[in-house]
Write an enzyme that holds these catalytic residues in place. Sequence first.
Site, mmCIF file in Angstrom:
data_model
loop_
_atom_site.group_PDB
_atom_site.id
_atom_site.type_symbol
_atom_site.label_atom_id
_atom_site.label_comp_id
_atom_site.label_asym_id
_atom_site.label_seq_id
_atom_site.Cartn_x
_atom_site.Cartn_y
_atom_site.Cartn_z
ATOM 1 N N ASP A 288 -32.235 0.716 44.581
ATOM 2 C CA ASP A 288 -33.164 0.374 44.174
ATOM 3 C C ASP A 288 -33.524 -1.383 43.738
ATOM 4 O OD1 ASP A 288 -35.648 1.865 41.796
ATOM 5 O OD2 ASP A 288 -35.624 -0.089 41.185
ATOM 6 N N ASP B 127 -33.483 -4.089 48.635
ATOM 7 C CA ASP B 127 -34.915 -4.506 48.421
ATOM 8 C C ASP B 127 -35.211 -3.674 50.161
ATOM 9 O OD1 ASP B 127 -37.014 -5.703 49.111
ATOM 10 O OD2 ASP B 127 -36.920 -7.680 49.299
ATOM 11 N N VAL B 128 -36.541 -2.789 49.877
ATOM 12 C CA VAL B 128 -36.602 -1.942 51.240
ATOM 13 C C VAL B 128 -37.990 -2.861 52.242
ATOM 14 C CG1 VAL B 128 -36.312 -0.204 49.670
ATOM 15 C CG2 VAL B 128 -38.849 -0.726 49.764
ATOM 16 N N SER C 19 -47.758 10.565 50.261
ATOM 17 C CA SER C 19 -48.955 10.319 49.269
ATOM 18 C C SER C 19 -49.046 11.367 49.317
ATOM 19 C CB SER C 19 -49.254 9.281 48.593
ATOM 20 O OG SER C 19 -50.386 9.409 47.788
ATOM 21 N N TYR D 299 -53.251 0.780 50.112
ATOM 22 C CA TYR D 299 -52.694 1.534 50.391
ATOM 23 C C TYR D 299 -53.014 3.006 50.379
ATOM 24 C CZ TYR D 299 -49.800 5.378 46.972
ATOM 25 O OH TYR D 299 -48.952 6.667 46.800
ATOM 26 N N LYS E 266 -50.658 4.887 53.439
ATOM 27 C CA LYS E 266 -49.720 5.873 53.169
ATOM 28 C C LYS E 266 -50.210 7.116 54.328
ATOM 29 C CE LYS E 266 -47.331 5.418 49.507
ATOM 30 N NZ LYS E 266 -46.359 5.815 49.621
ATOM 31 N N VAL F 143 -48.907 11.226 39.905
ATOM 32 C CA VAL F 143 -47.682 12.049 39.148
ATOM 33 C C VAL F 143 -47.423 11.002 37.741
ATOM 34 C CG1 VAL F 143 -44.905 12.033 39.117
ATOM 35 C CG2 VAL F 143 -46.826 13.043 41.147
ATOM 36 N N THR G 2 -45.638 8.729 36.586
ATOM 37 C CA THR G 2 -44.839 7.650 36.861
ATOM 38 C C THR G 2 -45.646 6.465 35.889
ATOM 39 O OG1 THR G 2 -45.555 7.205 39.345
ATOM 40 C CG2 THR G 2 -44.121 8.453 38.911
#
Length: 213
Positions: free
Chosen positions: A29, A50-51, A128, A141, A145, A174, A176
Amino acid sequence: VVTGGGGGIGEALCRRFSAEGARAVVVADLDENLAVNVASSIGGLAVRTDVAVEHDLQRLVEVTTDSVGPIDLFCSNAGIILMGGAEVPDSDWQRIWSVNVMAHVYAARAVLPGMVARGEGYLLQTASAAGLLTQIGSAPYSVTKHAAVGFAEWLSITHRRDGIRVSCLCPQGVRTQMLYQTDGGIAAHLQATAIDTDAVADAVIAGLATEQF
């Protein structure tokens, strides 16, 4: 290995994999404290990652391999959302592209050579429902996605003969932090019908068991 494992869907996956008897769970993370909290509670390994930075994902794979051995399942799960349409600044388009798309590419580059060499491995790519439908109020987004789903599909087709299995997770609403921080009417609509992260983890376990794309 689960990226974005410090909270939300990622945390639920880490806890479920541990409960299912995984010999090791690596919690990656951007927020190291969150990763440590989850990892310490399940006897896992925390790695700040850090992706959006390819070197970080390469290091994640190296640390995991050195510490616990070959990676059986890599869950490329981290993601962000930005609201707006075509007018969103280039810098924001690039930022969400890096996290929601290129992170999957970087992860595949880092982990596939070892999996292919062993003739087995599993990639779980979190996208997603927006990657199958759209995200009202967020062009960045929606676009990223859709791209994530497309890359997962390509990986599945291309590397199946190498013994690699791929599943693409496409949840809708979801419960979150991302859902409750999103502005706009669609967020309120999704909140009313949202499911718990544990339910997503249940679906993941079932999908992996049947190798459902």
